[in-house]
Scaffold this active site. Structure first.
Site, mmCIF file in Angstrom:
data_model
loop_
_atom_site.group_PDB
_atom_site.id
_atom_site.type_symbol
_atom_site.label_atom_id
_atom_site.label_comp_id
_atom_site.label_asym_id
_atom_site.label_seq_id
_atom_site.Cartn_x
_atom_site.Cartn_y
_atom_site.Cartn_z
ATOM 1 N N SER A 137 0.854 -1.121 -0.137
ATOM 2 C CA SER A 137 -0.108 0.004 -0.040
ATOM 3 C C SER A 137 0.913 1.381 -0.036
ATOM 4 O O SER A 137 2.137 1.073 0.253
ATOM 5 C CB SER A 137 -0.986 0.073 1.245
ATOM 6 O OG SER A 137 -1.393 1.185 1.446
ATOM 7 N N TYR A 150 -1.991 -1.552 10.594
ATOM 8 C CA TYR A 150 -1.855 -1.902 9.182
ATOM 9 C C TYR A 150 -0.420 -1.423 8.481
ATOM 10 O O TYR A 150 0.021 -2.205 7.585
ATOM 11 C CB TYR A 150 -3.105 -1.157 8.663
ATOM 12 C CG TYR A 150 -3.042 -1.308 7.105
ATOM 13 C CD1 TYR A 150 -3.421 -2.628 6.706
ATOM 14 C CD2 TYR A 150 -3.289 -0.416 6.206
ATOM 15 C CE1 TYR A 150 -3.705 -2.641 5.257
ATOM 16 C CE2 TYR A 150 -3.248 -0.447 4.762
ATOM 17 C CZ TYR A 150 -3.547 -1.684 4.247
ATOM 18 O OH TYR A 150 -3.628 -1.789 2.934
HETATM 19 N N1 NAP Z 1 -8.657 -1.059 -1.582
HETATM 20 C C1 NAP Z 1 -7.674 -0.008 -1.167
HETATM 21 O O1 NAP Z 1 -7.638 0.758 -1.078
HETATM 22 C C2 NAP Z 1 -6.191 -0.569 -1.106
HETATM 23 C C3 NAP Z 1 -5.358 0.326 -1.057
HETATM 24 C C4 NAP Z 1 -3.952 -0.347 -0.782
HETATM 25 C C5 NAP Z 1 -3.672 -1.721 -0.327
HETATM 26 N N2 NAP Z 1 -4.596 -2.633 -0.567
HETATM 27 C C6 NAP Z 1 -4.323 -4.047 -0.270
HETATM 28 O O2 NAP Z 1 -4.860 -4.721 -1.440
HETATM 29 C C7 NAP Z 1 -5.126 -6.036 -1.077
HETATM 30 C C8 NAP Z 1 -6.410 -6.368 -1.648
HETATM 31 O O3 NAP Z 1 -7.356 -5.628 -0.748
HETATM 32 P P1 NAP Z 1 -8.770 -4.938 -1.698
HETATM 33 O O4 NAP Z 1 -8.692 -3.644 -1.641
HETATM 34 O O5 NAP Z 1 -8.942 -5.875 -2.763
HETATM 35 O O6 NAP Z 1 -9.796 -5.480 -0.494
HETATM 36 P P2 NAP Z 1 -11.031 -6.657 -0.330
HETATM 37 O O7 NAP Z 1 -11.794 -6.250 -1.746
HETATM 38 O O8 NAP Z 1 -11.387 -6.636 1.022
HETATM 39 O O9 NAP Z 1 -10.322 -8.110 -0.538
HETATM 40 C C9 NAP Z 1 -9.560 -8.783 0.541
HETATM 41 C C10 NAP Z 1 -9.257 -9.922 0.036
HETATM 42 O O10 NAP Z 1 -8.448 -10.559 1.010
HETATM 43 C C11 NAP Z 1 -8.832 -11.832 1.445
HETATM 44 N N3 NAP Z 1 -8.583 -12.197 2.778
HETATM 45 C C12 NAP Z 1 -8.923 -11.617 3.931
HETATM 46 N N4 NAP Z 1 -8.545 -12.299 5.085
HETATM 47 C C13 NAP Z 1 -8.053 -13.344 4.503
HETATM 48 C C14 NAP Z 1 -7.297 -14.462 5.097
HETATM 49 N N5 NAP Z 1 -7.414 -14.743 6.691
HETATM 50 N N6 NAP Z 1 -7.290 -15.598 4.477
HETATM 51 C C15 NAP Z 1 -7.284 -15.569 3.146
HETATM 52 N N7 NAP Z 1 -7.644 -14.549 2.491
HETATM 53 C C16 NAP Z 1 -8.122 -13.524 3.329
HETATM 54 C C17 NAP Z 1 -10.362 -11.658 1.494
HETATM 55 O O11 NAP Z 1 -11.190 -12.630 1.507
HETATM 56 P P3 NAP Z 1 -12.749 -12.858 2.122
HETATM 57 O O12 NAP Z 1 -13.746 -12.595 1.128
HETATM 58 O O13 NAP Z 1 -12.857 -14.205 2.381
HETATM 59 O O14 NAP Z 1 -12.875 -11.893 3.269
HETATM 60 C C18 NAP Z 1 -10.428 -10.776 0.193
HETATM 61 O O15 NAP Z 1 -10.585 -11.869 -0.934
HETATM 62 C C19 NAP Z 1 -5.009 -5.846 0.217
HETATM 63 O O16 NAP Z 1 -3.617 -6.370 0.593
HETATM 64 C C20 NAP Z 1 -5.103 -4.472 0.861
HETATM 65 O O17 NAP Z 1 -4.333 -4.368 2.110
HETATM 66 C C21 NAP Z 1 -5.947 -2.220 -0.703
#
Ligand code: NAP
Length: 282
Positions: A137, A150
Protein backbone atom coordinates in the site's frame (compact mmCIF):
# COMPACT_ATOMS: atom_id res chain seq x y z
CA UNK A 1 3.16 -22.18 -23.30
CA UNK A 2 0.30 -21.13 -21.04
CA UNK A 3 1.46 -19.58 -17.76
CA UNK A 4 -0.14 -20.25 -14.39
CA UNK A 5 -0.68 -17.66 -11.68
CA UNK A 6 -1.89 -18.19 -8.12
CA UNK A 7 -3.89 -15.22 -6.76
CA UNK A 8 -4.69 -14.96 -3.05
CA UNK A 9 -7.70 -13.02 -1.79
CA UNK A 10 -9.38 -13.74 -5.12
CA UNK A 11 -12.93 -13.46 -3.78
CA UNK A 12 -13.20 -9.69 -4.00
CA UNK A 13 -11.66 -6.35 -4.98
CA UNK A 14 -8.23 -6.36 -6.61
CA UNK A 15 -7.98 -10.17 -6.39
CA UNK A 16 -11.21 -10.89 -8.27
CA UNK A 17 -10.40 -8.22 -10.85
CA UNK A 18 -6.91 -9.68 -11.25
CA UNK A 19 -8.43 -13.12 -12.00
CA UNK A 20 -10.39 -11.53 -14.85
CA UNK A 21 -7.40 -9.56 -16.16
CA UNK A 22 -5.02 -12.57 -16.14
CA UNK A 23 -7.63 -14.81 -17.78
CA UNK A 24 -8.15 -12.19 -20.50
CA UNK A 25 -4.39 -12.35 -21.17
CA UNK A 26 -4.50 -16.14 -21.58
CA UNK A 27 -3.14 -17.14 -18.18
CA UNK A 28 -4.34 -20.17 -16.27
CA UNK A 29 -5.62 -18.79 -12.95
CA UNK A 30 -5.58 -20.56 -9.59
CA UNK A 31 -7.91 -18.47 -7.44
CA UNK A 32 -7.30 -18.93 -3.69
CA UNK A 33 -10.20 -17.98 -1.44
CA UNK A 34 -11.44 -18.55 2.07
CA UNK A 35 -14.25 -21.09 1.87
CA UNK A 36 -13.02 -22.74 -1.36
CA UNK A 37 -15.81 -24.11 -3.54
CA UNK A 38 -18.53 -22.45 -1.40
CA UNK A 39 -17.43 -19.13 -2.97
CA UNK A 40 -18.12 -20.48 -6.49
CA UNK A 41 -21.08 -18.12 -7.16
CA UNK A 42 -18.63 -15.19 -7.11
CA UNK A 43 -16.79 -16.77 -10.02
CA UNK A 44 -19.81 -17.90 -12.09
CA UNK A 45 -19.17 -15.30 -14.78
CA UNK A 46 -15.43 -16.08 -15.02
CA UNK A 47 -16.08 -19.84 -15.17
CA UNK A 48 -18.65 -19.24 -17.92
CA UNK A 49 -16.24 -17.12 -19.96
CA UNK A 50 -12.98 -18.96 -19.27
CA UNK A 51 -13.92 -22.49 -18.18
CA UNK A 52 -10.89 -24.76 -18.09
CA UNK A 53 -8.56 -21.86 -17.35
CA UNK A 54 -9.67 -21.04 -13.82
CA UNK A 55 -9.77 -23.21 -10.70
CA UNK A 56 -10.79 -22.43 -7.12
CA UNK A 57 -8.70 -23.37 -4.10
CA UNK A 58 -9.29 -23.00 -0.38
CA UNK A 59 -6.85 -20.71 1.46
CA UNK A 60 -7.17 -19.11 4.87
CA UNK A 61 -3.95 -17.31 5.77
CA UNK A 62 -4.91 -17.49 9.45
CA UNK A 63 -4.74 -21.27 9.30
CA UNK A 64 -1.28 -22.85 8.76
CA UNK A 65 -2.96 -26.19 7.89
CA UNK A 66 -4.88 -24.47 5.09
CA UNK A 67 -1.61 -23.05 3.70
CA UNK A 68 0.00 -26.50 3.86
CA UNK A 69 -2.97 -28.17 2.15
CA UNK A 70 -2.83 -25.72 -0.75
CA UNK A 71 0.94 -26.14 -1.13
CA UNK A 72 0.61 -29.96 -1.08
CA UNK A 73 -2.14 -29.84 -3.70
CA UNK A 74 -0.02 -27.62 -5.94
CA UNK A 75 3.05 -29.85 -5.54
CA UNK A 76 1.31 -32.61 -7.50
CA UNK A 77 0.85 -30.28 -10.48
CA UNK A 78 3.06 -28.32 -12.87
CA UNK A 79 4.92 -25.59 -10.98
CA UNK A 80 3.33 -22.14 -10.96
CA UNK A 81 4.82 -19.21 -12.89
CA UNK A 82 3.46 -16.43 -10.74
CA UNK A 83 2.24 -15.72 -7.22
CA UNK A 84 0.12 -12.70 -6.41
CA UNK A 85 0.07 -12.12 -2.65
CA UNK A 86 -3.02 -9.95 -2.61
CA UNK A 87 -5.08 -11.14 0.39
CA UNK A 88 -5.15 -8.73 3.28
CA UNK A 89 -7.21 -6.32 5.32
CA UNK A 90 -6.78 -3.21 7.43
CA UNK A 91 -6.76 -2.80 11.19
CA UNK A 92 -7.03 0.90 11.95
CA UNK A 93 -7.09 2.80 15.22
CA UNK A 94 -4.76 4.34 17.79
CA UNK A 95 -1.86 2.29 19.11
CA UNK A 96 -3.12 2.62 22.69
CA UNK A 97 -6.49 1.17 21.67
CA UNK A 98 -5.28 -1.82 19.62
CA UNK A 99 -5.81 -5.16 21.37
CA UNK A 100 -3.01 -7.69 21.34
CA UNK A 101 -5.32 -10.24 19.68
CA UNK A 102 -6.37 -7.95 16.82
CA UNK A 103 -2.76 -6.86 16.23
CA UNK A 104 -1.64 -10.47 15.98
CA UNK A 105 -4.47 -11.30 13.55
CA UNK A 106 -3.45 -8.33 11.39
CA UNK A 107 0.17 -9.47 11.23
CA UNK A 108 -0.88 -13.09 10.76
CA UNK A 109 -2.84 -12.40 7.57
CA UNK A 110 -0.89 -9.52 6.04
CA UNK A 111 2.58 -10.75 6.93
CA UNK A 112 3.11 -14.16 8.59
CA UNK A 113 0.60 -16.10 6.47
CA UNK A 114 1.75 -14.36 3.30
CA UNK A 115 5.40 -15.07 4.16
CA UNK A 116 4.66 -18.74 4.94
CA UNK A 117 2.76 -19.33 1.70
CA UNK A 118 5.49 -17.68 -0.38
CA UNK A 119 8.24 -19.59 1.42
CA UNK A 120 6.55 -22.91 0.69
CA UNK A 121 6.01 -22.05 -2.98
CA UNK A 122 9.59 -20.89 -3.61
CA UNK A 123 10.86 -24.28 -4.86
CA UNK A 124 8.12 -24.19 -7.48
CA UNK A 125 8.83 -20.56 -8.43
CA UNK A 126 12.56 -21.24 -8.70
CA UNK A 127 11.84 -24.08 -11.15
CA UNK A 128 9.86 -21.79 -13.46
CA UNK A 129 12.02 -18.69 -12.81
CA UNK A 130 8.70 -17.14 -11.89
CA UNK A 131 7.44 -13.87 -10.44
CA UNK A 132 6.22 -12.93 -6.95
CA UNK A 133 4.08 -9.84 -6.57
CA UNK A 134 2.97 -8.74 -3.11
CA UNK A 135 0.32 -6.08 -2.69
CA UNK A 136 1.42 -3.53 -0.12
CA UNK A 137 0.00 0.00 0.00
CA UNK A 138 1.15 3.60 -0.23
CA UNK A 139 1.06 3.43 3.58
CA UNK A 140 3.71 0.71 3.34
CA UNK A 141 5.94 3.59 2.16
CA UNK A 142 4.58 6.59 4.10
CA UNK A 143 2.73 5.83 7.32
CA UNK A 144 -0.30 7.77 8.53
CA UNK A 145 -1.47 8.35 12.11
CA UNK A 146 -4.17 6.03 13.54
CA UNK A 147 -3.23 3.22 11.15
CA UNK A 148 -0.14 1.90 12.94
CA UNK A 149 -0.98 -1.81 12.91
CA UNK A 150 -1.87 -1.83 9.21
CA UNK A 151 1.16 0.31 8.29
CA UNK A 152 3.42 -1.99 10.32
CA UNK A 153 2.09 -5.04 8.47
CA UNK A 154 2.78 -3.42 5.11
CA UNK A 155 6.21 -2.11 6.17
CA UNK A 156 6.99 -5.68 7.24
CA UNK A 157 5.91 -6.96 3.84
CA UNK A 158 8.05 -4.35 2.08
CA UNK A 159 11.20 -5.09 4.11
CA UNK A 160 10.83 -8.80 3.55
CA UNK A 161 10.12 -8.42 -0.19
CA UNK A 162 13.12 -6.10 -0.63
CA UNK A 163 15.34 -8.73 0.95
CA UNK A 164 13.73 -11.57 -0.99
CA UNK A 165 14.14 -9.72 -4.27
CA UNK A 166 17.92 -9.59 -3.82
CA UNK A 167 18.00 -13.18 -2.51
CA UNK A 168 16.20 -14.51 -5.58
CA UNK A 169 18.09 -12.49 -8.23
CA UNK A 170 20.64 -15.30 -8.82
CA UNK A 171 17.70 -17.68 -9.44
CA UNK A 172 15.98 -15.36 -11.95
CA UNK A 173 12.86 -15.10 -9.82
CA UNK A 174 11.48 -11.55 -10.06
CA UNK A 175 9.87 -9.79 -7.06
CA UNK A 176 7.52 -6.81 -7.08
CA UNK A 177 5.77 -4.72 -4.46
CA UNK A 178 2.59 -3.00 -5.63
CA UNK A 179 1.64 0.12 -3.67
CA UNK A 180 -1.94 1.20 -4.43
CA UNK A 181 -3.62 4.34 -3.19
CA UNK A 182 -7.31 4.29 -2.25
CA UNK A 183 -9.69 2.21 -4.41
CA UNK A 184 -13.32 1.14 -3.98
CA UNK A 185 -12.99 -2.55 -3.10
CA UNK A 186 -14.21 -4.53 -0.10
CA UNK A 187 -11.33 -2.98 1.88
CA UNK A 188 -13.56 -0.31 3.46
CA UNK A 189 -16.21 -2.76 4.62
CA UNK A 190 -13.75 -5.36 5.92
CA UNK A 191 -11.80 -2.64 7.74
CA UNK A 192 -11.46 -3.46 11.40
CA UNK A 193 -11.32 -0.50 13.81
CA UNK A 194 -9.79 -0.71 17.24
CA UNK A 195 -12.67 0.75 19.15
CA UNK A 196 -11.40 3.37 21.59
CA UNK A 197 -12.15 2.72 25.27
CA UNK A 198 -14.64 5.10 26.79
CA UNK A 199 -11.90 7.18 28.38
CA UNK A 200 -9.56 6.86 25.42
CA UNK A 201 -7.67 10.01 24.55
CA UNK A 202 -8.17 9.01 20.92
CA UNK A 203 -11.96 8.68 20.79
CA UNK A 204 -12.44 12.00 19.01
CA UNK A 205 -9.68 11.70 16.38
CA UNK A 206 -10.69 8.06 15.72
CA UNK A 207 -14.29 9.13 15.09
CA UNK A 208 -12.96 11.96 12.93
CA UNK A 209 -10.82 9.56 10.92
CA UNK A 210 -13.78 7.21 10.41
CA UNK A 211 -15.79 10.08 8.98
CA UNK A 212 -12.84 11.21 6.85
CA UNK A 213 -12.47 7.69 5.44
CA UNK A 214 -16.18 7.48 4.64
CA UNK A 215 -15.91 10.78 2.75
CA UNK A 216 -12.84 9.61 0.83
CA UNK A 217 -14.61 6.31 0.03
CA UNK A 218 -17.57 8.23 -1.37
CA UNK A 219 -15.19 10.25 -3.57
CA UNK A 220 -13.52 7.03 -4.74
CA UNK A 221 -16.81 5.34 -5.67
CA UNK A 222 -16.89 4.76 -9.40
CA UNK A 223 -13.09 4.75 -9.65
CA UNK A 224 -12.12 1.73 -11.75
CA UNK A 225 -9.97 -0.92 -10.10
CA UNK A 226 -9.07 -2.40 -13.50
CA UNK A 227 -5.80 -0.43 -13.74
CA UNK A 228 -4.59 -2.17 -10.58
CA UNK A 229 -5.28 -5.60 -12.09
CA UNK A 230 -3.72 -4.53 -15.39
CA UNK A 231 -0.62 -3.37 -13.57
CA UNK A 232 -0.34 -6.82 -11.98
CA UNK A 233 -0.57 -8.45 -15.43
CA UNK A 234 2.01 -6.00 -16.80
CA UNK A 235 4.49 -6.71 -14.00
CA UNK A 236 4.18 -10.49 -14.35
CA UNK A 237 4.29 -10.52 -18.14
CA UNK A 238 6.90 -7.85 -18.86
CA UNK A 239 9.07 -8.15 -15.76
CA UNK A 240 10.20 -4.50 -15.82
CA UNK A 241 13.01 -3.29 -13.59
CA UNK A 242 12.29 -1.80 -10.16
CA UNK A 243 10.94 -3.45 -7.04
CA UNK A 244 8.29 -0.94 -5.90
CA UNK A 245 5.44 0.12 -8.21
CA UNK A 246 2.87 2.75 -7.32
CA UNK A 247 -0.68 2.81 -8.64
CA UNK A 248 -3.28 5.57 -8.26
CA UNK A 249 -2.91 9.35 -8.41
CA UNK A 250 -3.08 9.72 -4.60
CA UNK A 251 -0.28 7.18 -4.17
CA UNK A 252 1.81 8.86 -6.88
CA UNK A 253 1.33 12.33 -5.35
CA UNK A 254 2.21 11.11 -1.85
CA UNK A 255 5.32 9.34 -3.11
CA UNK A 256 6.35 12.36 -5.18
CA UNK A 257 6.19 14.72 -2.19
CA UNK A 258 7.96 12.11 -0.13
CA UNK A 259 10.78 12.14 -2.68
CA UNK A 260 11.22 15.85 -3.27
CA UNK A 261 10.75 17.11 0.30
CA UNK A 262 13.22 16.46 3.10
CA UNK A 263 12.01 13.41 5.03
CA UNK A 264 11.43 15.27 8.31
CA UNK A 265 9.47 18.05 6.63
CA UNK A 266 7.26 15.57 4.76
CA UNK A 267 6.65 13.59 7.94
CA UNK A 268 5.67 16.78 9.78
CA UNK A 269 3.33 17.85 6.97
CA UNK A 270 1.59 14.44 6.91
CA UNK A 271 1.21 14.47 10.72
CA UNK A 272 -0.14 18.02 10.74
CA UNK A 273 -2.59 17.56 7.86
CA UNK A 274 -3.89 14.16 8.99
CA UNK A 275 -4.30 15.18 12.63
CA UNK A 276 -6.08 18.36 11.56
CA UNK A 277 -8.41 16.49 9.19
CA UNK A 278 -9.17 13.82 11.80
CA UNK A 279 -10.08 16.42 14.40
CA UNK A 280 -11.99 18.64 11.97
CA UNK A 281 -14.59 15.91 11.34
CA UNK A 282 -15.62 15.42 14.95
N1 NAP B 1 -8.57 -0.96 -1.67
C1 NAP B 1 -7.64 -0.15 -1.27
O1 NAP B 1 -7.85 1.06 -1.16
C2 NAP B 1 -6.25 -0.68 -0.98
C3 NAP B 1 -5.19 0.24 -0.97
C4 NAP B 1 -3.91 -0.22 -0.71
C5 NAP B 1 -3.68 -1.57 -0.52
N2 NAP B 1 -4.73 -2.44 -0.54
C6 NAP B 1 -4.43 -3.88 -0.35
O2 NAP B 1 -4.96 -4.59 -1.43
C7 NAP B 1 -5.13 -5.96 -1.07
C8 NAP B 1 -6.49 -6.44 -1.56
O3 NAP B 1 -7.49 -5.77 -0.86
P1 NAP B 1 -8.79 -5.16 -1.57
O4 NAP B 1 -8.65 -3.69 -1.52
O5 NAP B 1 -9.05 -5.84 -2.85
O6 NAP B 1 -9.87 -5.51 -0.44
P2 NAP B 1 -11.02 -6.66 -0.42
O7 NAP B 1 -11.96 -6.44 -1.53
O8 NAP B 1 -11.54 -6.62 0.97
O9 NAP B 1 -10.21 -8.01 -0.66
C9 NAP B 1 -9.42 -8.58 0.33
C10 NAP B 1 -9.25 -10.05 0.04
O10 NAP B 1 -8.40 -10.62 1.06
C11 NAP B 1 -9.03 -11.82 1.52
N3 NAP B 1 -8.65 -12.19 2.89
C12 NAP B 1 -8.84 -11.48 4.03
N4 NAP B 1 -8.44 -12.20 5.08
C13 NAP B 1 -7.99 -13.40 4.60
C14 NAP B 1 -7.46 -14.58 5.18
N5 NAP B 1 -7.35 -14.74 6.51
N6 NAP B 1 -7.08 -15.59 4.35
C15 NAP B 1 -7.22 -15.49 3.03
N7 NAP B 1 -7.75 -14.42 2.41
C16 NAP B 1 -8.12 -13.38 3.19
C17 NAP B 1 -10.52 -11.51 1.45
O11 NAP B 1 -11.25 -12.71 1.50
P3 NAP B 1 -12.74 -12.81 2.12
O12 NAP B 1 -13.68 -12.47 0.99
O13 NAP B 1 -12.86 -14.22 2.55
O14 NAP B 1 -12.82 -11.84 3.27
C18 NAP B 1 -10.58 -10.82 0.10
O15 NAP B 1 -10.59 -11.76 -0.94
C19 NAP B 1 -4.95 -6.02 0.44
O16 NAP B 1 -3.67 -6.56 0.72
C20 NAP B 1 -5.01 -4.56 0.87
O17 NAP B 1 -4.27 -4.31 2.03
C21 NAP B 1 -6.00 -2.02 -0.76
Amino acid sequence: MQKTVLITGASSGFGLEACDAFLAEGYSVLAAVRGGATRMPLFADLFARYSGNIELFELDLLDPASIDRLVTTLESRAPIDGLINNAGYGLFGATEDVSDESLRLQMEVNFFGTFALTQKLLPSLRKTKGVILTVSSIVGRHALPLTGAYCASKFAVEGWMESLSAELKPYDVACYILEPGGYPTGFGTSLSWSEPHLQSAYAAPTKGYQILRENISKQNQGKSIRPVAQKMVYLLSKRPSGLRHLIGSDALMTALFGKILPANLWHNIISLVMNKLQRKNV
